[in-house]
Design an enzyme around this catalytic site. Structure first.
Site, PDB file in Angstrom:
ATOM      1  N   LYS A  17       0.859  -1.185   0.000  1.00  0.00           N
ATOM      2  CA  LYS A  17       0.000   0.000   0.000  1.00  0.00           C
ATOM      3  C   LYS A  17       0.893   1.231   0.000  1.00  0.00           C
ATOM      4  O   LYS A  17       1.935   1.232   0.655  1.00  0.00           O
ATOM      5  CB  LYS A  17      -0.878   0.036   1.254  1.00  0.00           C
ATOM      6  CG  LYS A  17      -1.998  -0.966   1.285  1.00  0.00           C
ATOM      7  CD  LYS A  17      -2.822  -0.754   2.550  1.00  0.00           C
ATOM      8  CE  LYS A  17      -3.832  -1.863   2.742  1.00  0.00           C
ATOM      9  NZ  LYS A  17      -4.502  -1.771   4.056  1.00  0.00           N
ATOM     10  N   ARG A  90       5.591   1.872   7.392  1.00  0.00           N
ATOM     11  CA  ARG A  90       4.915   1.234   8.524  1.00  0.00           C
ATOM     12  C   ARG A  90       5.571  -0.132   8.744  1.00  0.00           C
ATOM     13  O   ARG A  90       5.546  -0.988   7.863  1.00  0.00           O
ATOM     14  CB  ARG A  90       3.430   1.046   8.229  1.00  0.00           C
ATOM     15  CG  ARG A  90       2.710   0.395   9.405  1.00  0.00           C
ATOM     16  CD  ARG A  90       1.316  -0.070   9.064  1.00  0.00           C
ATOM     17  NE  ARG A  90       0.705  -0.708  10.226  1.00  0.00           N
ATOM     18  CZ  ARG A  90      -0.394  -1.448  10.174  1.00  0.00           C
ATOM     19  NH1 ARG A  90      -1.002  -1.646   9.031  1.00  0.00           N
ATOM     20  NH2 ARG A  90      -0.882  -1.995  11.262  1.00  0.00           N
ATOM     21  N   ASP A 147       4.397  -0.256  14.717  1.00  0.00           N
ATOM     22  CA  ASP A 147       3.088  -0.510  15.334  1.00  0.00           C
ATOM     23  C   ASP A 147       3.185  -0.748  16.836  1.00  0.00           C
ATOM     24  O   ASP A 147       2.236  -0.509  17.575  1.00  0.00           O
ATOM     25  CB  ASP A 147       2.470  -1.771  14.703  1.00  0.00           C
ATOM     26  CG  ASP A 147       1.380  -1.429  13.708  1.00  0.00           C
ATOM     27  OD1 ASP A 147       1.377  -0.298  13.207  1.00  0.00           O
ATOM     28  OD2 ASP A 147       0.538  -2.294  13.442  1.00  0.00           O
ATOM     29  N   ASN A 210     -10.737  -5.384  10.420  1.00  0.00           N
ATOM     30  CA  ASN A 210     -10.522  -6.819  10.234  1.00  0.00           C
ATOM     31  C   ASN A 210      -9.599  -7.353  11.327  1.00  0.00           C
ATOM     32  O   ASN A 210      -9.737  -8.469  11.800  1.00  0.00           O
ATOM     33  CB  ASN A 210      -9.944  -7.099   8.843  1.00  0.00           C
ATOM     34  CG  ASN A 210     -10.006  -8.573   8.507  1.00  0.00           C
ATOM     35  OD1 ASN A 210     -11.009  -9.244   8.762  1.00  0.00           O
ATOM     36  ND2 ASN A 210      -8.930  -9.112   7.979  1.00  0.00           N
ATOM     37  N   ILE A 330     -14.743  -0.809  11.242  1.00  0.00           N
ATOM     38  CA  ILE A 330     -15.996  -1.157  11.925  1.00  0.00           C
ATOM     39  C   ILE A 330     -16.339  -0.089  12.956  1.00  0.00           C
ATOM     40  O   ILE A 330     -17.481   0.373  13.043  1.00  0.00           O
ATOM     41  CB  ILE A 330     -15.882  -2.542  12.606  1.00  0.00           C
ATOM     42  CG1 ILE A 330     -15.647  -3.641  11.568  1.00  0.00           C
ATOM     43  CG2 ILE A 330     -17.121  -2.846  13.439  1.00  0.00           C
ATOM     44  CD1 ILE A 330     -15.284  -4.999  12.171  1.00  0.00           C
ATOM     45  N   GLU A 332     -15.607   3.007  13.099  1.00  0.00           N
ATOM     46  CA  GLU A 332     -15.982   4.302  12.530  1.00  0.00           C
ATOM     47  C   GLU A 332     -17.338   4.277  11.835  1.00  0.00           C
ATOM     48  O   GLU A 332     -17.978   5.322  11.694  1.00  0.00           O
ATOM     49  CB  GLU A 332     -14.923   4.753  11.512  1.00  0.00           C
ATOM     50  CG  GLU A 332     -13.583   5.089  12.133  1.00  0.00           C
ATOM     51  CD  GLU A 332     -12.488   5.269  11.088  1.00  0.00           C
ATOM     52  OE1 GLU A 332     -12.811   5.653   9.941  1.00  0.00           O
ATOM     53  OE2 GLU A 332     -11.314   5.017  11.414  1.00  0.00           O
ATOM     54  N   GLU A 385      -3.451   6.674  10.166  1.00  0.00           N
ATOM     55  CA  GLU A 385      -2.097   6.215  10.482  1.00  0.00           C
ATOM     56  C   GLU A 385      -1.064   6.803   9.524  1.00  0.00           C
ATOM     57  O   GLU A 385       0.067   7.104   9.931  1.00  0.00           O
ATOM     58  CB  GLU A 385      -2.052   4.681  10.439  1.00  0.00           C
ATOM     59  CG  GLU A 385      -2.869   4.041  11.552  1.00  0.00           C
ATOM     60  CD  GLU A 385      -3.162   2.572  11.307  1.00  0.00           C
ATOM     61  OE1 GLU A 385      -2.453   1.747  11.880  1.00  0.00           O
ATOM     62  OE2 GLU A 385      -4.088   2.271  10.535  1.00  0.00           O
TER      63      GLU A 385
END
Length: 397
Positions: A17, A90, A147, A210, A330, A332, A385
């Protein structure tokens, strides 16, 4: 230099990503995804000014490198290249070594690779992304945002497992926690919304996507979190089991299950998918529930009950509570799931603001419930993030 743009990269084993983030506003100028790496159908797609474009990656291998090389071409053709000041990565696991964002050099890269035992699905892929970006952008500084870093403020009593201390000393077995960048961001945004200094603010942050986790935040610092040594622990998730009696693993292996089958089941065939027998997607669960599907109803009830249990237990490390924060896909967007979780917290006195709960969806923040008993609110804060990764990268320039 007129702009400070950061290329943010999240490299997975078969995907990558990316987004170009304005480090001052958090706006994503372009975002995209490379996927199906290692397969003939490897593609890269991106969204720019509302238009989506997709291209096949025709190279036989080294798909991460080819994807990043294509990103370089995109940056140049769209005129962003001269305004890029850094690349932010990340990285899932920083172990105990990394407690904050760091500039990447050969030593840092080697450390990230050495932590692969703790995150075998994630850290090797993160390292591949770093190497590809360093080759493509040799003159740009590169930064790693972990993280796990936000949770390194947890006290020993919160991160220590009740097992032989030798296992901690020898193998680093302890609670690390994940989603730290998300919990960090939403806690800062919540403090701003409530007009409270973060150093005096206490929250229970509930990241539901998820993957899902809860974090207790006291005076702006993480003091406990539901994920553990790996992201498999804690809440029930889309396909992950969350907390489980470890004796079940031995039981299944005695029944002839291989270690690989056990952990594939716990990681990829459990959670919403396992309990419902239907889907890992919360939207699919809610839809099936409306149509009377018993498995979906049970999955909904188990999930919301377990989230509420964790929220209740995370009052323990706090001396007061300012807000419960819902975030993640979920958290939000799913009004029924938020409503059920708050309903399970009836002893804490939360009364839903129905209009507020209806409004706080699809990227909008807001207060959705209040508790006079605790002098606290429940609220929704959309996470970002990538903005944190961009900001923290620029801060180290």
């Amino acid at each position: 230099m007129s702009n400070s743009y950061v290329l943010v990269i999240n490299s997975g084993s078969s995907s990558l990503k990316f987004a170009v983030i304005d480090s001052q506003t958090g706006e994503a100028l372009i975002s995209g995804l490379g996927e199906c790496f290692g397969m003939p159908e490897a593609v890269i797609s991106w969204k720019y000014q509302g238009e989506k474009t997709e291209e096949a990656i025709t190279a036989a291998d080294h798909h991460h490198q080819h994807a990043i090389n294509r990103i370089v071409g995109l940056m140049e053709s769209l005129g962003f290249a001269q305004d890029l000041v850094a690349v932010g990565h990340r990285i899932v696991h920083g172990g105990e070594k990394f407690t904050s964002t760091v500039r990447i050099d050969e030593e840092v890269l080697a450390e990230i690779e050495s932590l692969s035992d703790l995150a075998p699905l994630h850290n090797p892929a993160g390292a591949i992304g770093i190497q590809a970006a360093m080759a493509a952008f040799p003159s740009l500084p590169q930064f790693a945002v972990f993280d796990t870093a936000f949770h390194q403020t947890m006290p020993k009593k919160a991160f220590t497992g009740a097992i032989s201390h030798e296992l901690y000393k020898q193998y680093g077995i302890r609670r690390y926690g994940f989603h730290g960048t998300s919990h960090y961001y939403v806690s800062r945004e919540a403090a701003k919304m409530l007009n409270k200094p973060i150093e005096q603010a206490s929250f229970i942050s509930v990241h539901l996507g998820n993957g899902a986790s809860v974090c207790a935040i006291s005076n702006g610092q993480s003091v406990d979190t539901s994920m553990g040594f790996t992201p498999l622990a804690g809440l029930m998730m889309g396909t992950r089991s969350g907390d489980l009696d470890p004796g079940i693993i031995e039981f299944l292996m005695k029944k002839g299950w291989s270690q690989e089958k056990v952990f594939e089941t716990l990681n990829k065939k459990s959670g919403f998918l396992g309990v419902s027998g239907l889907t890992s997607d919360a939207r699919g669960i809610l839809e099936a529930m409306e149509n009377g599907h018993e498995g979906a109803k049970l999955a909904f009830e188990v999930f919301t009950y377990r989230v509420a249990k964790y929220i209740g237990s995370y009052l323990i490390p706090l001396d007061h509570l300012d807000a419960i924060i819902f975030t993640g896909g979920i958290g939000e967007n799913s009004l029924p799931i938020r409503r059920e979780i708050l309903g399970n917290l009836k002893l804490l006195g939360f009364v839903e603001d129905e209009k507020g709960n209806e409004a706080a969806r699809f990227g909008k923040a807001g207060i959705i419930a209040k508790s006079e008993l605790l002098n606290a609110v429940a609220m929704v804060i959309p996470t970002n993030e990538e903005f944190v990764i961009a900001q923290q990268s620029v801060e180290l320039l």
